[in-house]
Design an enzyme around this catalytic site. Sequence first.
Site, mmCIF file in Angstrom:
data_model
loop_
_atom_site.group_PDB
_atom_site.id
_atom_site.type_symbol
_atom_site.label_atom_id
_atom_site.label_comp_id
_atom_site.label_asym_id
_atom_site.label_seq_id
_atom_site.Cartn_x
_atom_site.Cartn_y
_atom_site.Cartn_z
ATOM 1 N N ASP A 13 1.032 -1.273 0.004
ATOM 2 C CA ASP A 13 0.098 -0.118 0.140
ATOM 3 C C ASP A 13 0.937 1.267 0.202
ATOM 4 O O ASP A 13 0.728 2.111 0.673
ATOM 5 C CB ASP A 13 -0.777 0.076 1.202
ATOM 6 C CG ASP A 13 -2.081 -1.074 1.162
ATOM 7 O OD1 ASP A 13 -1.903 -1.807 0.289
ATOM 8 O OD2 ASP A 13 -2.913 -1.165 2.094
ATOM 9 N N ASP A 51 -4.459 -0.879 -1.960
ATOM 10 C CA ASP A 51 -5.857 -0.725 -1.440
ATOM 11 C C ASP A 51 -6.780 -0.122 -2.147
ATOM 12 O O ASP A 51 -6.350 0.998 -2.951
ATOM 13 C CB ASP A 51 -5.537 0.295 0.223
ATOM 14 C CG ASP A 51 -6.625 0.138 1.150
ATOM 15 O OD1 ASP A 51 -6.607 -1.186 1.465
ATOM 16 O OD2 ASP A 51 -6.898 0.858 1.940
ATOM 17 N N HIS A 53 -10.470 0.741 -2.573
ATOM 18 C CA HIS A 53 -12.038 0.683 -2.281
ATOM 19 C C HIS A 53 -12.912 1.044 -2.948
ATOM 20 O O HIS A 53 -12.734 2.141 -3.656
ATOM 21 C CB HIS A 53 -12.007 1.449 -0.854
ATOM 22 C CG HIS A 53 -11.242 1.081 0.319
ATOM 23 N ND1 HIS A 53 -11.322 -0.334 0.599
ATOM 24 C CD2 HIS A 53 -10.212 1.547 1.024
ATOM 25 C CE1 HIS A 53 -10.388 -0.667 1.606
ATOM 26 N NE2 HIS A 53 -9.831 0.648 2.062
ATOM 27 N N HIS A 57 -17.536 2.716 0.714
ATOM 28 C CA HIS A 57 -16.902 1.759 1.351
ATOM 29 C C HIS A 57 -17.524 1.768 2.702
ATOM 30 O O HIS A 57 -17.373 2.799 3.507
ATOM 31 C CB HIS A 57 -15.303 1.624 1.215
ATOM 32 C CG HIS A 57 -14.958 0.334 1.618
ATOM 33 N ND1 HIS A 57 -14.359 -0.283 2.697
ATOM 34 C CD2 HIS A 57 -15.083 -0.957 0.788
ATOM 35 C CE1 HIS A 57 -14.085 -1.418 2.752
ATOM 36 N NE2 HIS A 57 -14.435 -1.775 1.551
ATOM 37 N N HIS A 86 -10.601 6.985 1.590
ATOM 38 C CA HIS A 86 -9.081 6.945 0.998
ATOM 39 C C HIS A 86 -9.121 5.884 0.156
ATOM 40 O O HIS A 86 -10.032 4.647 0.011
ATOM 41 C CB HIS A 86 -8.338 6.567 2.420
ATOM 42 C CG HIS A 86 -8.547 5.083 2.920
ATOM 43 N ND1 HIS A 86 -9.357 4.904 3.905
ATOM 44 C CD2 HIS A 86 -7.879 3.950 2.526
ATOM 45 C CE1 HIS A 86 -9.630 3.470 4.026
ATOM 46 N NE2 HIS A 86 -8.638 3.066 3.291
ATOM 47 N N LYS A 111 -7.002 -4.998 -2.936
ATOM 48 C CA LYS A 111 -7.657 -5.567 -2.075
ATOM 49 C C LYS A 111 -8.759 -4.299 -1.411
ATOM 50 O O LYS A 111 -8.602 -3.299 -1.528
ATOM 51 C CB LYS A 111 -6.925 -6.026 -0.906
ATOM 52 C CG LYS A 111 -6.100 -4.942 -0.392
ATOM 53 C CD LYS A 111 -5.031 -5.404 0.751
ATOM 54 C CE LYS A 111 -4.098 -4.353 1.239
ATOM 55 N NZ LYS A 111 -4.778 -3.207 1.764
ATOM 56 N N CYS A 156 -2.234 -2.823 7.434
ATOM 57 C CA CYS A 156 -2.058 -3.981 6.497
ATOM 58 C C CYS A 156 -0.739 -4.801 6.361
ATOM 59 O O CYS A 156 -0.877 -5.896 5.778
ATOM 60 C CB CYS A 156 -2.313 -3.141 5.031
ATOM 61 S SG CYS A 156 -3.968 -2.473 4.855
HETATM 62 C C1 VGL Z 1 -4.890 0.619 5.887
HETATM 63 C C2 VGL Z 1 -6.227 1.569 7.008
HETATM 64 C C3 VGL Z 1 -6.985 1.474 6.066
HETATM 65 C C4 VGL Z 1 -3.191 0.311 5.535
HETATM 66 C C5 VGL Z 1 -5.582 0.868 4.818
HETATM 67 O O1 VGL Z 1 -2.654 0.132 4.242
HETATM 68 O O2 VGL Z 1 -2.591 -0.134 6.525
HETATM 69 N N1 VGL Z 1 -4.966 1.338 6.852
HETATM 70 N N2 VGL Z 1 -6.876 0.928 4.812
HETATM 71 ZN ZN ZN Z 2 -8.140 0.895 3.458
#
Ligand code: VGL
Ligand code: ZN
Length: 211
Positions: A13, A51, A53, A57, A86, A111, A156
């Site tokens: 990410d 990430d 979404h 979401h 995000h 994901k 993550c």
């Molecule tokens: C993440 C919070 C929400 C991450 C992703 O990449 O760690 N944290 N979505």
């Molecule tokens: Zn996320």
Amino acid sequence: MPLTDRDILLVVDVQNDFLPGGALAVPGGDALVPVVNQLALRFAHVVLTQDWHAPRHLSFASSHPGKVPYETITLPYGPQILWPDHCVQGTPGAQFAPGLDIAHAELVVRKGYRRDVDSYSAFCEADGATRTGLAGYLRERGIARVFLAGLATDFCVAYSAVDARRAGFDVVVVEDACRAIDTGGSLASAWSRMRDADVVRITMDRLTRRG
Ligand code: VGL
Ligand code: ZN
């Protein structure tokens, strides 16, 4: 720690929304980009996660009237921390950091794309049942050990590390190639869950160059 052809680096990410100025900025996320680029050069195999979404979401506070980011609610699959919007599919915030330069990356795993299920883990969604296919991919490629770097250590990266262990891989988190969000004790709890799962924790100076 010598690296082999059966090792892979999973870069988690490294996306605009997780960098300073982004919707869910992780402190030091920008300084991490060149570190991850350098680390990736030591690996024959690299996989990136993104990430990704759906709009509105269910992990977004804005999808729940009266809720604000960093509150926790209960969804059918369990507790869910609510985040600022995000990494919405197709938006600039969801793009990889412009400085991320890993031309030899072999696969991108997206994901969290189903609107009603989050997925911190690159292996298994938050419902605890839906697989992303990454474990099968790594197994078919003969990978035995997964190294992790990226964002965020306590979400993550940690969930992916624990799930990689569950999938039967040896797992190493490269601590100084990750940065944390650290909300409500999340970082300490993540390290303790990783330790319980026998995830190895190292720093970059412990890695020797391949070849
Ligand atoms: C993440 C919070 C929400 C991450 C992703 O990449 O760690 N944290 N979505
Ligand atoms: Zn996320």
